[in-house]
Design a protein around this motif. Structure first.
Motif, PDB file in Angstrom:
ATOM      1  N   LYS A   1      -8.857   1.180  -5.875  1.00 13.78           N
ATOM      2  CA  LYS A   1      -8.926   1.608  -7.320  1.00 13.78           C
ATOM      3  C   LYS A   1      -7.458   1.234  -7.946  1.00 13.78           C
ATOM      4  CE  LYS A   1     -13.203   2.406  -7.364  1.00 13.78           C
ATOM      5  NZ  LYS A   1     -14.239   1.507  -8.200  1.00 13.78           N
ATOM      6  N   ASP A   2      -7.441   1.454  -9.230  1.00 12.04           N
ATOM      7  CA  ASP A   2      -6.147   1.431  -9.990  1.00 12.04           C
ATOM      8  C   ASP A   2      -4.965   2.417  -9.279  1.00 12.04           C
ATOM      9  OD1 ASP A   2      -7.480  -0.464 -11.569  1.00 12.04           O
ATOM     10  OD2 ASP A   2      -7.150   0.676 -13.320  1.00 12.04           O
ATOM     11  N   PHE A   3      -5.615   3.811  -9.238  1.00 12.67           N
ATOM     12  CA  PHE A   3      -4.837   4.724  -8.660  1.00 12.67           C
ATOM     13  C   PHE A   3      -3.883   4.136  -7.339  1.00 12.67           C
ATOM     14  CE2 PHE A   3      -3.577   7.859  -5.819  1.00 12.67           C
ATOM     15  CZ  PHE A   3      -2.861   8.855  -6.780  1.00 12.67           C
ATOM     16  N   ASP A   4      -4.831   3.674  -6.502  1.00  9.28           N
ATOM     17  CA  ASP A   4      -4.381   3.137  -5.222  1.00  9.28           C
ATOM     18  C   ASP A   4      -3.279   2.141  -5.329  1.00  9.28           C
ATOM     19  OD1 ASP A   4      -6.159   5.048  -4.185  1.00  9.28           O
ATOM     20  OD2 ASP A   4      -7.717   3.732  -4.649  1.00  9.28           O
ATOM     21  N   LEU A   5      -3.553   1.254  -6.206  1.00 10.68           N
ATOM     22  CA  LEU A   5      -2.731  -0.031  -6.515  1.00 10.68           C
ATOM     23  C   LEU A   5      -1.393   0.593  -7.177  1.00 10.68           C
ATOM     24  CD1 LEU A   5      -5.594  -2.606  -7.807  1.00 10.68           C
ATOM     25  CD2 LEU A   5      -4.673  -2.298  -5.607  1.00 10.68           C
ATOM     26  N   LEU A   6      -1.544   1.559  -7.857  1.00 10.21           N
ATOM     27  CA  LEU A   6      -0.140   2.020  -8.260  1.00 10.21           C
ATOM     28  C   LEU A   6       0.823   2.532  -7.129  1.00 10.21           C
ATOM     29  CD1 LEU A   6       0.937   2.753 -11.221  1.00 10.21           C
ATOM     30  CD2 LEU A   6      -0.038   5.078 -10.803  1.00 10.21           C
ATOM     31  N   MET A   7       0.015   3.335  -6.186  1.00  7.95           N
ATOM     32  CA  MET A   7       0.505   3.822  -5.144  1.00  7.95           C
ATOM     33  C   MET A   7       1.050   2.698  -4.056  1.00  7.95           C
ATOM     34  SD  MET A   7       0.705   7.214  -5.079  1.00  7.95           S
ATOM     35  CE  MET A   7       0.897   7.319  -6.738  1.00  7.95           C
ATOM     36  N   LEU A   8       0.306   1.636  -3.985  1.00 12.86           N
ATOM     37  CA  LEU A   8       0.836   0.491  -3.133  1.00 12.86           C
ATOM     38  C   LEU A   8       1.997  -0.067  -3.669  1.00 12.86           C
ATOM     39  CD1 LEU A   8      -2.729  -0.535  -2.134  1.00 12.86           C
ATOM     40  CD2 LEU A   8      -0.968  -0.084  -0.447  1.00 12.86           C
TER      41      LEU A   8
ATOM     42  N   HIS B   1       1.478  -6.805   2.407  1.00 16.11           N
ATOM     43  CA  HIS B   1       2.125  -5.676   1.572  1.00 16.11           C
ATOM     44  C   HIS B   1       3.405  -5.811   2.345  1.00 16.11           C
ATOM     45  CE1 HIS B   1       2.325  -2.007  -0.339  1.00 16.11           C
ATOM     46  NE2 HIS B   1       3.026  -1.447   0.682  1.00 16.11           N
ATOM     47  N   PRO B   2       4.871  -5.774   1.603  1.00 12.52           N
ATOM     48  CA  PRO B   2       5.805  -5.999   2.014  1.00 12.52           C
ATOM     49  C   PRO B   2       6.456  -4.861   2.919  1.00 12.52           C
ATOM     50  CG  PRO B   2       6.069  -5.609  -0.398  1.00 12.52           C
ATOM     51  CD  PRO B   2       4.616  -5.711  -0.096  1.00 12.52           C
ATOM     52  N   ALA B   3       5.837  -3.473   2.575  1.00 13.29           N
ATOM     53  CA  ALA B   3       6.405  -2.393   3.277  1.00 13.29           C
ATOM     54  C   ALA B   3       5.539  -2.067   4.553  1.00 13.29           C
ATOM     55  CB  ALA B   3       6.662  -1.094   2.274  1.00 13.29           C
ATOM     56  N   PRO B   4       6.085  -1.164   5.183  1.00  9.49           N
ATOM     57  CA  PRO B   4       5.217  -0.820   6.461  1.00  9.49           C
ATOM     58  C   PRO B   4       4.028  -0.050   6.204  1.00  9.49           C
ATOM     59  CG  PRO B   4       7.630  -0.116   6.909  1.00  9.49           C
ATOM     60  CD  PRO B   4       7.568  -0.780   5.523  1.00  9.49           C
ATOM     61  N   LEU B   5       2.878  -0.872   6.473  1.00 11.72           N
ATOM     62  CA  LEU B   5       1.470  -0.129   5.999  1.00 11.72           C
ATOM     63  C   LEU B   5       0.588  -0.102   7.277  1.00 11.72           C
ATOM     64  CD1 LEU B   5      -0.460  -1.156   3.011  1.00 11.72           C
ATOM     65  CD2 LEU B   5      -1.528  -1.627   5.135  1.00 11.72           C
ATOM     66  N   SER B   6      -0.245   0.958   7.124  1.00 20.66           N
ATOM     67  CA  SER B   6      -1.076   1.194   8.223  1.00 20.66           C
ATOM     68  C   SER B   6      -2.197   1.643   7.740  1.00 20.66           C
ATOM     69  CB  SER B   6      -0.576   1.753   9.499  1.00 20.66           C
ATOM     70  OG  SER B   6       0.218   3.265   8.959  1.00 20.66           O
ATOM     71  N   LEU B   7      -3.510   1.600   8.433  1.00 21.28           N
ATOM     72  CA  LEU B   7      -5.008   2.292   7.830  1.00 21.28           C
ATOM     73  C   LEU B   7      -5.603   2.397   8.995  1.00 21.28           C
ATOM     74  CD1 LEU B   7      -6.667  -0.141   5.709  1.00 21.28           C
ATOM     75  CD2 LEU B   7      -4.835  -1.088   6.885  1.00 21.28           C
ATOM     76  N   GLN B   8      -6.600   3.420   8.647  1.00 22.48           N
ATOM     77  CA  GLN B   8      -7.536   4.048   9.655  1.00 22.48           C
ATOM     78  C   GLN B   8      -8.698   4.639   8.931  1.00 22.48           C
ATOM     79  OE1 GLN B   8      -5.038   7.984  10.815  1.00 22.48           O
ATOM     80  NE2 GLN B   8      -7.216   8.178  11.011  1.00 22.48           N
TER      81      GLN B   8
END
Ligand code: GDP
Length: 210
Positions: free
Chosen positions: A127-134, A173-180
């Motif tokens: 959502k928008d909030f998540d995109l802002l954080m990313l 994504h240009p920064a280190p990113l992981s998800l679970q």
């Protein structure tokens, strides 16, 4: 069974203080991991589950504290930080701008921040909030770890395919990113989350040779 050292340290978490702005934050020394998420994403439940404390993050929900940055001390030099979330529907635009300014400030100024944990309800990702954080993570080259929360709400196959879909959407994504996957209800994903937090907070792994 022996707890892993990160789990043990997280279980010691204690509310330290609330800050309205960067000036009120604790001294900028040590390590901080910040937790962010839209309202209702399951952030408080995740913090409570990961720290093994049923009420810790409730502090951040008490009236008057919801717009504040809440600090939880793990030890002398390590902290978890609960960043204010907001529901788009509920908050007036002026409030939202104010909130965003505080958050921007915290994210930009804090030298000790080593990573951002972003909680997203698996049924409503990106959502928008998540995109802002990313976007902020990308700009600051700040590592970001995403907990896809409430994974118990979907069958395992559906949860896994959502995870893979989001993973592929974020592959550049240009920064280190992981998800679970994560569930505060049944504990899915706690070990993986502790591993990531232990890595960021530089909590020594037990010596395997002993
Ligand atoms: P916050 O606003 O992001 O802090 O969200 P909360 O932690 O307060 O959770 C919002 C709602 O989602 C509450 O009704 C929780 O009980 C529910 N919830 C949170 N985590 C989970 C989960 O892992 N599984 C399920 N089924 N519900 C959850």
């Amino acid at each position: 069974m022996a707890q892993d050292p990160t789990q043990r340290l997280l279980h010691q978490a204690r509310f330290l203080k609330s800050a309205q702005n960067v000036e009120q934050c604790p001294p900028d020394a040590g390590f901080e991991v910040a937790f962010a998420g839209r309202s209702n994403a399951g952030k408080s439940s995740a913090i409570n589950r990961l720290t093994g404390q049923r009420t810790l993050a409730r502090t951040s929900k008490t009236p008057g504290r919801t717009q504040l940055i809440n600090f939880f001390a793990l030890d002398e030099e390590r902290r978890l930080v609960d960043l204010p979330g907001y529901g788009y529907a509920k908050v007036a635009k002026s409030k939202r701008n104010e909130w965003q300014e505080h958050l921007d400030h915290y994210l930009a100024e804090r030298q000790v921040l080593v990573g951002l944990v972003l909680m997203m309800d698996i049924r409503h990702p990106l959502k928008d909030f998540d995109l802002l954080m990313l976007e902020w993570s990308a700009q600051a080259n700040m590592p970001i770890h995403i907990l896809m929360t409430k994974a118990d709400k979907l069958k395992f196959g559906a949860a896994k395919s959502t995870l893979l879909k989001v993973q592929s959407q974020l592959k550049n994504h240009p920064a280190p990113l992981s998800l679970q996957l994560f569930s505060a209800t049944n504990g899915t994903g706690c070990e993986a989350a502790w591993d990531k937090l232990g890595e960021w907070l530089e909590i020594a792994a037990p010596d395997q040779s002993e």
